[in-house]
Each structure stands twice: as C-alpha cells, then as structure tokens.
Enzyme design. Structure first.
Site, mmCIF file in Angstrom:
data_model
loop_
_atom_site.group_PDB
_atom_site.id
_atom_site.type_symbol
_atom_site.label_atom_id
_atom_site.label_comp_id
_atom_site.label_asym_id
_atom_site.label_seq_id
_atom_site.Cartn_x
_atom_site.Cartn_y
_atom_site.Cartn_z
ATOM 1 N N CYS A 24 3.763 -5.679 -8.868
ATOM 2 C CA CYS A 24 3.938 -6.810 -9.796
ATOM 3 C C CYS A 24 4.135 -8.134 -9.065
ATOM 4 O O CYS A 24 4.795 -8.195 -8.036
ATOM 5 C CB CYS A 24 5.147 -6.557 -10.680
ATOM 6 S SG CYS A 24 5.050 -5.003 -11.550
ATOM 7 N N ARG B 193 -1.779 -8.878 -5.115
ATOM 8 C CA ARG B 193 -0.770 -7.828 -5.122
ATOM 9 C C ARG B 193 -1.184 -6.631 -5.978
ATOM 10 O O ARG B 193 -0.603 -5.564 -5.859
ATOM 11 C CB ARG B 193 0.567 -8.389 -5.629
ATOM 12 C CG ARG B 193 1.208 -9.346 -4.652
ATOM 13 C CD ARG B 193 2.473 -9.925 -5.207
ATOM 14 N NE ARG B 193 3.528 -8.949 -5.381
ATOM 15 C CZ ARG B 193 4.423 -8.628 -4.447
ATOM 16 N NH1 ARG B 193 4.379 -9.205 -3.277
ATOM 17 N NH2 ARG B 193 5.354 -7.738 -4.691
ATOM 18 N N TRP C 23 1.813 -4.370 -12.681
ATOM 19 C CA TRP C 23 1.097 -3.183 -12.203
ATOM 20 C C TRP C 23 1.772 -2.005 -12.900
ATOM 21 O O TRP C 23 2.926 -1.685 -12.621
ATOM 22 C CB TRP C 23 1.237 -3.103 -10.683
ATOM 23 C CG TRP C 23 0.385 -2.061 -10.028
ATOM 24 C CD1 TRP C 23 -0.923 -2.179 -9.666
ATOM 25 C CD2 TRP C 23 0.793 -0.748 -9.618
ATOM 26 N NE1 TRP C 23 -1.351 -1.023 -9.064
ATOM 27 C CE2 TRP C 23 -0.328 -0.126 -9.022
ATOM 28 C CE3 TRP C 23 1.989 -0.036 -9.701
ATOM 29 C CZ2 TRP C 23 -0.284 1.158 -8.509
ATOM 30 C CZ3 TRP C 23 2.029 1.251 -9.188
ATOM 31 C CH2 TRP C 23 0.895 1.836 -8.598
ATOM 32 N N ASN D 281 10.055 -6.592 -11.135
ATOM 33 C CA ASN D 281 9.261 -5.764 -10.235
ATOM 34 C C ASN D 281 10.181 -4.639 -9.771
ATOM 35 O O ASN D 281 11.322 -4.900 -9.399
ATOM 36 C CB ASN D 281 8.784 -6.603 -9.034
ATOM 37 C CG ASN D 281 7.936 -5.798 -8.068
ATOM 38 O OD1 ASN D 281 7.513 -4.676 -8.375
ATOM 39 N ND2 ASN D 281 7.683 -6.354 -6.904
ATOM 40 N N GLY D 282 9.695 -3.395 -9.815
ATOM 41 C CA GLY D 282 10.526 -2.264 -9.407
ATOM 42 C C GLY D 282 10.601 -1.233 -10.515
ATOM 43 O O GLY D 282 9.810 -1.269 -11.458
ATOM 44 N N GLU E 217 -8.784 4.701 9.946
ATOM 45 C CA GLU E 217 -8.724 3.384 9.322
ATOM 46 C C GLU E 217 -10.085 3.019 8.699
ATOM 47 O O GLU E 217 -10.150 2.454 7.606
ATOM 48 C CB GLU E 217 -8.277 2.348 10.369
ATOM 49 C CG GLU E 217 -8.523 0.889 10.042
ATOM 50 C CD GLU E 217 -7.793 0.367 8.815
ATOM 51 O OE1 GLU E 217 -6.978 1.089 8.217
ATOM 52 O OE2 GLU E 217 -8.078 -0.781 8.423
ATOM 53 N N LYS F 264 -10.685 2.343 4.632
ATOM 54 C CA LYS F 264 -11.230 1.069 4.155
ATOM 55 C C LYS F 264 -12.415 1.303 3.236
ATOM 56 O O LYS F 264 -12.527 0.692 2.185
ATOM 57 C CB LYS F 264 -11.637 0.234 5.363
ATOM 58 C CG LYS F 264 -11.320 -1.194 5.298
ATOM 59 C CD LYS F 264 -9.938 -1.624 5.664
ATOM 60 C CE LYS F 264 -8.785 -0.888 5.046
ATOM 61 N NZ LYS F 264 -7.501 -1.295 5.598
ATOM 62 N N GLU G 143 -11.209 2.703 -0.134
ATOM 63 C CA GLU G 143 -10.396 1.756 -0.913
ATOM 64 C C GLU G 143 -11.229 0.746 -1.688
ATOM 65 O O GLU G 143 -10.900 0.407 -2.813
ATOM 66 C CB GLU G 143 -9.482 0.936 0.030
ATOM 67 C CG GLU G 143 -8.202 1.594 0.426
ATOM 68 C CD GLU G 143 -7.299 0.650 1.211
ATOM 69 O OE1 GLU G 143 -7.772 0.046 2.189
ATOM 70 O OE2 GLU G 143 -6.126 0.521 0.835
ATOM 71 N N HIS H 267 -14.828 22.858 11.843
ATOM 72 C CA HIS H 267 -13.942 23.863 11.241
ATOM 73 C C HIS H 267 -13.822 23.668 9.733
ATOM 74 O O HIS H 267 -12.734 23.787 9.174
ATOM 75 C CB HIS H 267 -12.566 23.799 11.917
ATOM 76 C CG HIS H 267 -12.610 24.068 13.383
ATOM 77 N ND1 HIS H 267 -12.691 25.333 13.915
ATOM 78 C CD2 HIS H 267 -12.652 23.227 14.439
ATOM 79 C CE1 HIS H 267 -12.739 25.265 15.244
ATOM 80 N NE2 HIS H 267 -12.727 23.993 15.578
ATOM 81 N N LYS I 44 -1.213 -4.629 -3.034
ATOM 82 C CA LYS I 44 -1.087 -5.058 -1.633
ATOM 83 C C LYS I 44 0.214 -4.537 -1.023
ATOM 84 O O LYS I 44 0.242 -4.067 0.098
ATOM 85 C CB LYS I 44 -1.132 -6.587 -1.571
ATOM 86 C CG LYS I 44 -1.015 -7.162 -0.168
ATOM 87 C CD LYS I 44 -2.265 -6.881 0.635
ATOM 88 C CE LYS I 44 -2.196 -7.399 2.061
ATOM 89 N NZ LYS I 44 -3.214 -6.773 2.906
HETATM 90 O O1 M6R Z 1 2.719 -3.736 3.944
HETATM 91 P P1 M6R Z 1 2.489 -2.426 4.634
HETATM 92 O O2 M6R Z 1 1.761 -2.576 5.930
HETATM 93 O O3 M6R Z 1 3.754 -1.630 4.809
HETATM 94 O O4 M6R Z 1 1.549 -1.605 3.660
HETATM 95 C C1 M6R Z 1 1.231 -0.264 3.928
HETATM 96 C C2 M6R Z 1 0.088 0.220 3.071
HETATM 97 O O5 M6R Z 1 0.433 0.166 1.719
HETATM 98 C C3 M6R Z 1 -1.202 -0.571 3.308
HETATM 99 O O6 M6R Z 1 -1.572 -0.554 4.642
HETATM 100 C C4 M6R Z 1 -2.350 0.002 2.449
HETATM 101 O O7 M6R Z 1 -2.704 1.268 2.913
HETATM 102 C C5 M6R Z 1 -3.542 -0.959 2.446
HETATM 103 N N1 M6R Z 1 -4.145 -0.935 1.158
HETATM 104 C C6 M6R Z 1 -4.567 -0.634 3.454
HETATM 105 O O8 M6R Z 1 -5.749 -1.338 3.362
#
Ligand code: M6R
Length: 605
Positions: free
Chosen positions: A2, A29, A76, A102-103, A477, A481, A484, A500, A600
């Site tokens: 949020c 966010r 969110w 938020n929370g 990584e 990406k 996502e 395997h 985010k």
């Molecule tokens: O703010 P942070 O680095 O702790 O966030 C961790 C993950 O939530 C963040 O890296 C997430 O996986 C991203 N969407 C990656 O692109």
C-alpha cells in the site's frame, strides 16, 4: 504494497493535485484500488474506487475536494477483494474520522466482533476498518485524539503504518507506526507523511523517519513526535535526502525499468566513490566470525548468495544463505560469533526485518546491505553498507541487484587485502575500477539483440536459465526477472542438475539461457548445452568475448569482456538477462514497471 500520502499545508488550491501526483509516484509499490479524503468545512470528502490512480482521479471532481489537509492511499488487497468498499480511506460511523493503513491488524476479527456488538456498522471486509471505529469509541469516552491513539496502540495487534484525520482538527494529521514504514517530510509551510520518499520528493528533501511505537502529529510546517508507550515527546531533526526529484522520473525512457538498467554502471561508479572504512570493518567482522548467515528475500536473496561463493570458497568460512521467511531453521545455530548479512533494497521487507531482529536477539552481529537510508533494517544493524543506487521505481529490481552484488564483492576485496592475498586482490581491484564502463558498454551493445531474442521467445510457455558456480546466482535472478514481468514461467537450475528432471520438459524451440564464462565451469556447461540442443532447445548463451567454439554451438549469444570471466562475473553476465526480461515483457505488451500482483516493498508476512 500500500502507498500512503498525507499532506497538511496552508494552501488549499493544489492539495488534491499534490495528493494525486504523490500517489502516482507511489504506483511502483503495487496496488489495486485508490482513495482520497480531504478535510473540508467540518466534513470529510472522500473519493475512492478500485483501479489505477489515473482512473480514480478521473472519477473525482477535484473542485469539490478543496481543503488544506488530505490523505491518499493505494491499496494492495489483503483482507477483502479489490473493490470500492474495501478501498481506503475508511471512516467511523459518523464520517468524522478517516484512516489509511499499510500492514495487517492481526486481531481485527475479535475487535470487529466487539465493535459490532456495541452497534458500530462496518461497510468493508478490511482489517483496517476497525481503526476508525475504535477511535470513535475512544473519543466518545472523552479522550483526546492523542490519548485515543496512544490507547489504540495497546489494543491493535499486528503491523501498521496509520495516517488519520479528524473533522474537529482541520489542519492536523496523526500518524502512528509499528513495523511498517512511515516517513515524514517537512518544509516551512507544509508537512507530509508517506510510505516512501518519492511520494513527496518534489516538495521537500527534508525527511524524518518515524520509528516503531511512535506517533507523530503534523500541522503545516510543524511536527511533533511522541513515544506511544511513555507518552513522552521525542526530539528528531530531519535528515536531507540526497536523491534528486529527477531521479524518480523516467527521464525520457519509456519505462523506469529501462532507465534503471541504463543507470546500473553509474550506480556502481557512485558506490566506488563512497566511503570505504565501513567496508573494511565489515570484511574484518566476517573474517572474525565463526559462521555467516545471509538473510534476504527475492532478488536480494539471489544477490546474497554471492557471499557464499566468495567467502566460503576463498576463506573456508561457513556461509548459510537463508530465505528470510525461513529464518527459524537457522536460529538454533546463531550466537554471538555469528555474522548475519541482511540484504534488502528497501530495508523494509517484513520477512527480512523479522529474521534480523530474531538473529540480533540471539547475539549475532548484523551487517546490512541496503539502499534506502534510515530504513528499518539500517536501524537494527551494527554495520551498514549503502548501495547508493538512488530510487528504484520499477517493481523488478535491476540496478539495485547489481549494486548489492557489487557491495559484496567490495567487502570480499577488502577481506583479500586483510589476508594478504595480494595477487587476487590486485586482479579484482582492476576489474572493480573498470566495471562501470563495462556495464555501460554491454547495455549499449546488447539492447538490439535482447529485443530480437524477445521476439523469438515471447510465445514460449516456459524457459530455463542454467549456470554453474557463482553464476547460479545470475541464472536465478535472470529467471525471476523473466517470470515477474513477462509472465513466462521460468526456472533456474545449477546446470548439472538440469539432467536430473528438468530435461524432461525440453522440446523443439524450448528457450534455455546458459551462463557460460571462460572459467572452470565452461567445459561442463558446453556438455549441458549439447544435451539440450540435441533435444531441440533454443540455446542462448552469455559467453566470453571471442569464444569461437561457443559462438558456433549456440543459437544466440551475448559477449562479455574476458576480464570478467573470473572476477566480478555475476555482475556483467547479468545485464543481458535484465534486458531480455525487459524486452520480452514490452514485446508482449506488458508494463514492466507495474507487474500484476507484485509490490515493490513487501511489508506483510
Ligand atoms: O526491498 P527488498 O530488497 O528487501 O525486496 C526483496 C524482494 O521483495 C524483491 O527483491 C523482489 O523479489 C523484487 N520484485 C525482485 O525483482
């Protein structure tokens, strides 16, 4: 998650426009509904709905929402679907109090039951709505807003960043927080409360980070902070944010993500120019520790794996990479001789915060590798390395991943120097100095190729990323990406592991990305490429420049300068993968900056 903005100022003309623009800057966010509330002539005007900030703003008549104090929220969804009713702000029965949050209020069911029995009418399914009704109840008992909020803090379970306005105080905003971030911004005539700095960055760079169990009252140009447990005032001066407002703009790029990929080289240059003494101290702390545990989530977790490859292999240190939400598995082995390396862009990821707090309680020394200055994790840490990446608005981490990995390599470099491994240290030093230029070269050279590959793989159902050694981090990584932002299912494996099980999925044109530098992993990777090619896979490699053999074997390749086949390799080898993910998403017509369902900064467990 949020997005929160609260503004109180003397000028009523541009309040709604500022609330709207601030929420636009928090879009990264992640959210699914939006709402505004403005205190106006002893009443609260509210506009809210599901949808994007622009959509809800279009449905809102700004001229009817005139006032000097207002709040805005992007939700969110957690408790209740993304609907108009569940969108924030939420109000009490008399429409005198408006709250954004938020929370998660963990005991909301019980509180809701009690309040309903007392006659309160609820209009949403959210946990948040108990807050205005509880406040209404406490105010009816004759308490002031401040007293009511102090008491609220003893009643609410869970985590919250709360921003509250009341019709009886048309120039005041109340903010209270526990475990979710709230930053205050101040100028001579205005005061702001936000979940994140970019919200108010164009208006002020003077910021104050609110801490857990604190309540702040804001009036135009004035703020007071109280500890909710003692009721005492807390004195805290603003700190100056070095990020410029431009840094949080697209600057001519079609998306933040592409801009941020292009900024990667400069980010590492900035980090290189920063203070080294804390890096030296951290290297020593790691060398002195019995064991090292890394704690992080998502991309930051993949960056943290670098610690294991470097420190375990060179120094024989036991390094245990831990996904933050699984921290309980390592708690029994944490003691005062443990160093915990916490990696987090935001410094506000709740899983990482929880893990680090528990580790600290068990006596571990905490090293934080963080981007956001003053964030929660930095306040728990014993040592901090700021990765100096500036604001990252794209939900998918790119430049901050590279900056996190770079920070770990720099710590490693200091550890080599401290242990007199001079030859290795000298080679690494040269690579470190040249890496910003190399990154910029790769981005320049490879964009067109990444676009072509995106066209080729855009209709794939699934893809694999295979690497060995430290480049398993690169593969992990890269796959995260792609999934996502392009919504193509992608998995990474140690290349040796692909036989395997995963190989069963290979069919004609199945895309596989191999990370294949010219190091001790090369021969085995060639074997893996041949196995996959024999089954029809479409093979893409990230290889060392002029590796003729691999060029002939692969369908497509990206070339990286030889200097980086052994040193810092999981930095430059990553760049083509960020570009492939970006162009695959955009080729498919997806907005890479705001991927569906993702936030985010993940501030709920
Ligand atoms: O703010 P942070 O680095 O702790 O966030 C961790 C993950 O939530 C963040 O890296 C997430 O996986 C991203 N969407 C990656 O692109």
């Amino acid at each position: 998650m949020c997005g929160i903005i609260g503004i109180t100022q003397n000028n009523s003309e541009d309040l709604m426009e500022k609330l709207y623009q601030s929420l636009k800057r928090l879009e990264y966010r992640g959210y699914d509904s939006v709402g505004f509330a403005v205190l106006s002539q002893e009443s609260i005007k509210i506009s809210k709905n599901k949808g994007k900030v622009d959509e809800v703003a279009k449905q809102t008549d700004f001229s009817l929402m005139k006032g000097t104090t207002g709040i805005g929220h992007s939700r969110w969804a957690t408790h209740g679907a993304p609907t108009k009713e569940n969108a924030h702000p939420h109000t009490d029965c008399q429409n005198k109090i408006a709250v954004i949050h938020n929370g998660i209020i963990s005991n909301f069911l019980q509180l809701r039951k009690e309040l309903t029995q007392k006659g309160h009418i609820f209009t949403s399914e959210t946990d948040t709505e108990v807050v205005p009704h509880l406040l209404e109840d406490l105010l009816q008992q004759g308490k002031s807003m401040k007293e009511a909020l102090f008491e609220l803090a003893t009643i609410l379970g869970g985590a919250y960043a709360l921003v509250v306005i009341h019709t009886s105080e048309p120039n005041k905003i109340y903010c209270m927080k526990k475990e979710n971030p709230l930053i205050l911004g101040v100028t001579k005539d205005e005061s702001y409360a936000a979940s994140d700095i970019p919200a108010f960055l164009p208006y002020t760079r003077e910021a104050i980070t609110l801490r857990d169990d604190e309540l702040a009252t804001l009036e135009p140009g004035k703020y007071m902070i109280y500890n909710v447990k003692t009721g005492k005032t807390v004195s805290r001066k603003p700190h100056r944010i070095t990020w410029t407002p431009d840094a949080a703009q697209k600057g001519g790029y079609p998306h933040f993500m592409l801009k941020e990929i292009h900024e990667s080289g400069q980010v590492l240059r900035t980090q290189l120019a920063s203070e080294i003494s804390n890096v030296e101290q951290i290297a020593q702390a790691i060398l002195d520790a019995d064991n090292i545990i890394t704690m992080a989530a998502g991309t930051a977790f993949y960056a943290s794996l670098t610690t294991q490859y470097l420190f375990q292999q060179t120094f024989g240190k036991i390094v245990i990479p831990t996904i933050a939400s699984e921290y309980e598995t390592v708690l029994p082995i944490i003691n005062k001789n443990t160093v915990v390396v916490a990696v987090s862009q935001s410094g506000e990821t709740i899983d990482t915060i929880k893990a680090v707090k528990e580790a600290k309680q068990k006596g571990a020394k905490i090293i934080a590798i963080v981007n956001v200055v003053g964030s929660t994790i930095t306040r728990i840490a014993d040592h901090i390395v700021y990765i100096q990446a500036g604001p990252e608005i794209g939900v998918a981490a790119t430049k901050t991943y590279l900056a996190q990995v770079f920070a770990i390599w720099r710590i490693y470099h200091q550890a080599l120097l401290k242990t007199n491994q001079t030859t290795l240290a000298q080679q690494l030093q040269k690579a470190i100095q040249n890496i910003p230029d190399e990154i910029e070269r790769i981005v320049r050279n490879d964009e067109a190729k990444a676009r072509d590959i995106a066209k080729k793989i855009q209709n794939a159902q699934s893809a694999f990323y295979l690497g060995r050694g430290i480049n398993l981090t690169t593969a992990l990584e890269g796959a995260l990406k792609l999934k996502e932002i392009s919504y193509i299912h992608a998995e990474a494996y140690p290349a040796g592991e692909s036989k395997h099980g995963p190989i069963a999925l290979i069919h004609k044109n199945y895309p596989i990305i191999f990370i294949a530098p010219n190091d001790n992993t090369r021969e085995k990777i060639i074997g893996n490429i041949m196995e996959m090619k024999a089954r029809g896979a479409y093979t893409i490699g990230i290889i060392e420049k002029h590796d003729q053999e691999l060029k002939q074997i692969l369908h497509q390749y990206f070339e990286i300068n030889p200097q980086y086949s052994k040193q810092l390799q999981n930095i430059p080898y990553q760049i083509p993968l960020h570009l492939i993910a970006y162009y695959t998403a955009t080729t498919k017509g997806h907005d890479p900056d705001y991927p569906r369902n993702l936030a985010k900064s993940v501030t709920v467990e």
